[in-house]
Design an enzyme around this catalytic site. Structure first.
Site, PDB file in Angstrom:
ATOM      1  N   LYS A  35       0.610  -1.309  -0.103  1.00  0.00           N
ATOM      2  CA  LYS A  35      -0.080   0.007  -0.049  1.00  0.00           C
ATOM      3  C   LYS A  35       0.863   1.319   0.082  1.00  0.00           C
ATOM      4  O   LYS A  35       0.736   2.269  -0.716  1.00  0.00           O
ATOM      5  CB  LYS A  35      -0.913  -0.096   1.168  1.00  0.00           C
ATOM      6  CG  LYS A  35      -1.835   1.096   1.214  1.00  0.00           C
ATOM      7  CD  LYS A  35      -2.881   1.005   2.448  1.00  0.00           C
ATOM      8  CE  LYS A  35      -3.888  -0.088   2.113  1.00  0.00           C
ATOM      9  NZ  LYS A  35      -5.044   0.003   3.297  1.00  0.00           N
ATOM     10  N   GLU A 155     -17.677   7.697   3.246  1.00  0.00           N
ATOM     11  CA  GLU A 155     -17.012   7.133   1.990  1.00  0.00           C
ATOM     12  C   GLU A 155     -17.666   7.769   0.946  1.00  0.00           C
ATOM     13  O   GLU A 155     -18.979   7.702   0.750  1.00  0.00           O
ATOM     14  CB  GLU A 155     -16.789   5.496   1.662  1.00  0.00           C
ATOM     15  CG  GLU A 155     -16.016   5.176   3.049  1.00  0.00           C
ATOM     16  CD  GLU A 155     -15.841   3.455   2.924  1.00  0.00           C
ATOM     17  OE1 GLU A 155     -16.187   3.006   2.209  1.00  0.00           O
ATOM     18  OE2 GLU A 155     -15.289   3.012   4.080  1.00  0.00           O
ATOM     19  N   GLY A 260     -25.241  -1.500   4.903  1.00  0.00           N
ATOM     20  CA  GLY A 260     -24.111  -2.330   5.214  1.00  0.00           C
ATOM     21  C   GLY A 260     -22.879  -1.427   5.394  1.00  0.00           C
ATOM     22  O   GLY A 260     -23.070  -0.227   5.838  1.00  0.00           O
ATOM     23  N   CYS A 263     -19.066   0.690   8.660  1.00  0.00           N
ATOM     24  CA  CYS A 263     -19.179   0.859   9.842  1.00  0.00           C
ATOM     25  C   CYS A 263     -20.370   0.580  10.345  1.00  0.00           C
ATOM     26  O   CYS A 263     -20.472   0.024  11.324  1.00  0.00           O
ATOM     27  CB  CYS A 263     -19.311   2.678   9.631  1.00  0.00           C
ATOM     28  SG  CYS A 263     -17.603   3.128   9.288  1.00  0.00           S
TER      29      CYS A 263
HETATM   30  P1  NAD Z   1      -8.978   0.187   6.644  1.00  0.00           P
HETATM   31  O1  NAD Z   1      -9.162  -1.250   6.895  1.00  0.00           O
HETATM   32  O2  NAD Z   1      -9.364   0.754   5.277  1.00  0.00           O
HETATM   33  O3  NAD Z   1      -7.565   0.739   7.055  1.00  0.00           O
HETATM   34  C1  NAD Z   1      -6.781   0.257   8.203  1.00  0.00           C
HETATM   35  C2  NAD Z   1      -5.478   0.387   7.785  1.00  0.00           C
HETATM   36  O4  NAD Z   1      -4.574   0.197   9.038  1.00  0.00           O
HETATM   37  C3  NAD Z   1      -5.052  -0.791   7.023  1.00  0.00           C
HETATM   38  O5  NAD Z   1      -4.323  -0.255   6.009  1.00  0.00           O
HETATM   39  C4  NAD Z   1      -4.034  -1.658   8.044  1.00  0.00           C
HETATM   40  O6  NAD Z   1      -2.870  -2.167   7.217  1.00  0.00           O
HETATM   41  C5  NAD Z   1      -3.353  -0.548   8.689  1.00  0.00           C
HETATM   42  N1  NAD Z   1      -3.031  -0.906  10.013  1.00  0.00           N
HETATM   43  C6  NAD Z   1      -3.500  -1.764  10.899  1.00  0.00           C
HETATM   44  N2  NAD Z   1      -2.617  -2.091  12.147  1.00  0.00           N
HETATM   45  C7  NAD Z   1      -1.460  -1.287  11.618  1.00  0.00           C
HETATM   46  C8  NAD Z   1      -0.494  -0.813  12.438  1.00  0.00           C
HETATM   47  N3  NAD Z   1      -0.295  -1.372  13.543  1.00  0.00           N
HETATM   48  N4  NAD Z   1       0.733  -0.014  11.979  1.00  0.00           N
HETATM   49  C9  NAD Z   1       0.498   0.456  10.716  1.00  0.00           C
HETATM   50  N5  NAD Z   1      -0.850   0.313  10.066  1.00  0.00           N
HETATM   51  C10 NAD Z   1      -1.679  -0.602  10.493  1.00  0.00           C
HETATM   52  O7  NAD Z   1      -9.843   0.843   7.732  1.00  0.00           O
HETATM   53  P2  NAD Z   1     -10.890   2.118   7.869  1.00  0.00           P
HETATM   54  O8  NAD Z   1     -12.196   2.023   6.941  1.00  0.00           O
HETATM   55  O9  NAD Z   1      -9.765   3.206   7.256  1.00  0.00           O
HETATM   56  O10 NAD Z   1     -11.232   2.416   9.251  1.00  0.00           O
HETATM   57  C11 NAD Z   1     -10.584   2.577  10.028  1.00  0.00           C
HETATM   58  C12 NAD Z   1     -11.100   3.196  11.413  1.00  0.00           C
HETATM   59  O11 NAD Z   1     -11.948   4.101  11.128  1.00  0.00           O
HETATM   60  C13 NAD Z   1     -12.175   2.105  11.961  1.00  0.00           C
HETATM   61  O12 NAD Z   1     -12.109   2.110  13.263  1.00  0.00           O
HETATM   62  C14 NAD Z   1     -13.618   2.507  11.414  1.00  0.00           C
HETATM   63  O13 NAD Z   1     -14.521   2.041  12.006  1.00  0.00           O
HETATM   64  C15 NAD Z   1     -13.337   4.192  11.534  1.00  0.00           C
HETATM   65  N6  NAD Z   1     -14.195   4.822  10.639  1.00  0.00           N
HETATM   66  C16 NAD Z   1     -14.137   4.467   9.223  1.00  0.00           C
HETATM   67  C17 NAD Z   1     -15.026   5.114   8.289  1.00  0.00           C
HETATM   68  C18 NAD Z   1     -15.126   4.826   6.856  1.00  0.00           C
HETATM   69  O14 NAD Z   1     -15.922   5.343   6.119  1.00  0.00           O
HETATM   70  N7  NAD Z   1     -14.265   3.735   6.335  1.00  0.00           N
HETATM   71  C19 NAD Z   1     -15.606   6.411   8.906  1.00  0.00           C
HETATM   72  C20 NAD Z   1     -15.414   6.843  10.276  1.00  0.00           C
HETATM   73  C21 NAD Z   1     -14.650   5.870  10.972  1.00  0.00           C
END
Ligand code: NAD
Length: 445
Positions: A35, A155, A260, A263
């Site tokens: 990535k 998103e 779906g 979140c």
């Molecule tokens: P995602 O799965 O797209 O991204 C998470 C990233 O973290 C991955 O790329 C993974 O490789 C990386 N990662 C994990 N452990 C790591 C570590 N120790 N060191 C470095 N990198 C690490 O997740 P997302 O959709 O971005 O969601 C992240 C958080 O935000 C979640 O808690 C989610 O509930 C919250 N959130 C998401 C959204 C959304 O629309 N996707 C909106 C609001 C809140």
């Protein structure tokens, strides 16, 4: 401000990029080397309108960097945002916090000088305290405060949401951390965005309460839609009628196949589990989860009914696979429940999605992916719209009908006008709009 963002997924990448757009010096870290290599090569690993241009601009000006090296990023950072995933834990529905705690363990020995450690990931009440305990245990001399700063971006509209949020929640009672957060978000305070300072626990719970409320609103209108079908009412008229009441509001009152995404499903499950553990079970949330899961299955039954009671040996064309338009995210998309049910019932599936096909190839290996909407509907016995991408709204319906074997459309997002459908000779089913009771289109007043 020097900011490190740990986890460069949807939230980490968008937040880090927008912080760099504010003028902060940002480094986004991810353990996924591929990535980071793609980002450093100028490639954006997710589909998000407007993101590519903003990443490019800030990389070029040096405000935004991507790396896998935690040490270089954390050293000297004023704030470290933890934005790793918190998926549902297999088996019990609780949030899997292993990524958050692993990140806390990794940063603990690297902290130098005062640092605000900020959880941007959606985490249950109590997680911030545990992150603090982990850091303190690993590095008793660390000078830091924990802040909960939940993210509310959607998103598909993530940049707009981040740059113009309704509010920013900052959960910390520590004045030094409040000052760091106020400095980071100053460009948004300048445009009158409310910055709401709360305790750590209140901020953590606010995120879940917000998502659960929105999921409940969707589920409520979905049930009202089912009732509309039984009693001959039009759900859009009802939704508009109640939505104009400012106490209710017009948003999240669009019926569909069930919510779906990355979140709502996991966050409602995690909130319910938290409430049970805390001894204050949220029965309304439990019911919402149950109704929503069953609804996705009921959608397959609708398609089967529209096909005369059986889809065995029939070809079903599916338009839209992602959980909503303008994203390539397939997490917990209704398509992942509806399509396997149709396959189990003997259907052959042809499908098209403008952005979701690479992910769909992995998650739905038994379907045929087509290059366009028109290629998908060729020789189909029914067309099912699962996701309301704009390009599906403007299809040449005469062409669609000529390509299909049978003129059956099941519109799970109400993108078409029932009168148009009748005029074109389709056998048309939508959600909550028995078409004999729908008014012809009117000018909005
Ligand atoms: P995602 O799965 O797209 O991204 C998470 C990233 O973290 C991955 O790329 C993974 O490789 C990386 N990662 C994990 N452990 C790591 C570590 N120790 N060191 C470095 N990198 C690490 O997740 P997302 O959709 O971005 O969601 C992240 C958080 O935000 C979640 O808690 C989610 O509930 C919250 N959130 C998401 C959204 C959304 O629309 N996707 C909106 C609001 C809140």
């Amino acid at each position: 401000m020097h900011i490190a963002v740990i986890g460069t997924g949807y939230v980490g990448l968008v937040s880090g990029t927008c912080f760099s757009e504010f003028g902060h010096d940002v480094i986004c870290i991810d353990m996924d080397e591929e990535k980071i290599a793609r980002l450093n090569a100028g490639e954006i690993p997710i589909f998000e309108p407007g993101l590519q241009a903003m990443v490019e601009k800030n990389r070029r000006s040096g405000y935004l960097r991507f790396d896998t090296d935690m040490k270089g990023a954390v050293d000297g950072a004023d704030a470290i945002f933890i934005a790793v995933g918190t998926p549902s834990r297999r088996g019990d529905g609780q949030a899997d916090l292993s990524y958050v705690y692993a990140a806390a363990k990794e940063i603990a020995p690297l902290l130098r000088g005062y640092t605000a450690v900020v959880t941007k990931s959606t985490v249950p009440v109590g997680t911030g305290r545990e992150v603090a305990r982990i850091i303190r245990e690993a590095n008793p001399n660390a000078d830091f405060d924990i802040v909960s700063n939940p993210e509310f971006l959607r998103e598909g509209a993530a940049i707009e949401d981040f740059m113009h949020p309704d509010r920013i929640i900052v959960g910390t009672l520590a004045t030094r951390a409040q000052k760091v957060m106020a400095d980071i978000y100053r460009p948004l305070s300048l445009i009158q965005t409310p910055l709401l300072f709360t305790s750590l626990e209140s901020a953590e719970l606010t995120k879940y309460a917000g998502n659960a409320f929105l999921a409940t609103k969707i589920t409520f209108i979905n049930e009202i839609a089912d009732l509309c079908e039984k009693v001959g009412a039009n759900v859009h008229d009802v939704a508009r009628g109640i939505g104009l009441d400012r106490r209710i509001g017009a948003k999240f009152l669009h019926p569909g196949p069930g919510f779906g995404g990355s979140c709502f499903p996991k966050d409602t499950r995690a909130l319910f589990e938290t409430s049970v553990t805390a001894g204050a079970p949220l029965r309304i949330v439990d019911t919402v989860i149950d109704i929503n899961e069953k609804r996705k299955q009921e959608m397959a039954a609708r398609v089967i009914a529209a096909c005369g009671g059986s889809v065995a040996g029939k070809t079903i064309a599916i338009l839209g696979l992602t959980f909503k338009p303008n994203t390539d995210d397939m997490r917990e998309s209704p398509s992942l429940a509806i399509i396997p049910s149709l396959i189990n019932a003997g259907a052959r599936i042809r499908a098209y999605d403008p952005e979701g096909m690479p992910e769909a190839r992995k998650l739905l290996p038994d379907i045929e992916l087509c290059e366009s909407s028109y290629a998908t509907v060729e020789t189909a016995d029914a067309l099912v719209v699962i996701t309301e991408w704009n390009e599906f709204r403007a299809l040449d319906l005469a062409r669609v009908k000529a390509l299909m074997r049978a003129p059956v459309i099941v519109d799970l997002r109400n993108v078409y006008d029932p009168h148009d459908m009748a005029r074109h000779g389709f056998n048309y089913t939508s959600i909550g709009r028995p078409h004999e009771f729908s008014c012809p289109p009117q000018k909005a007043t």
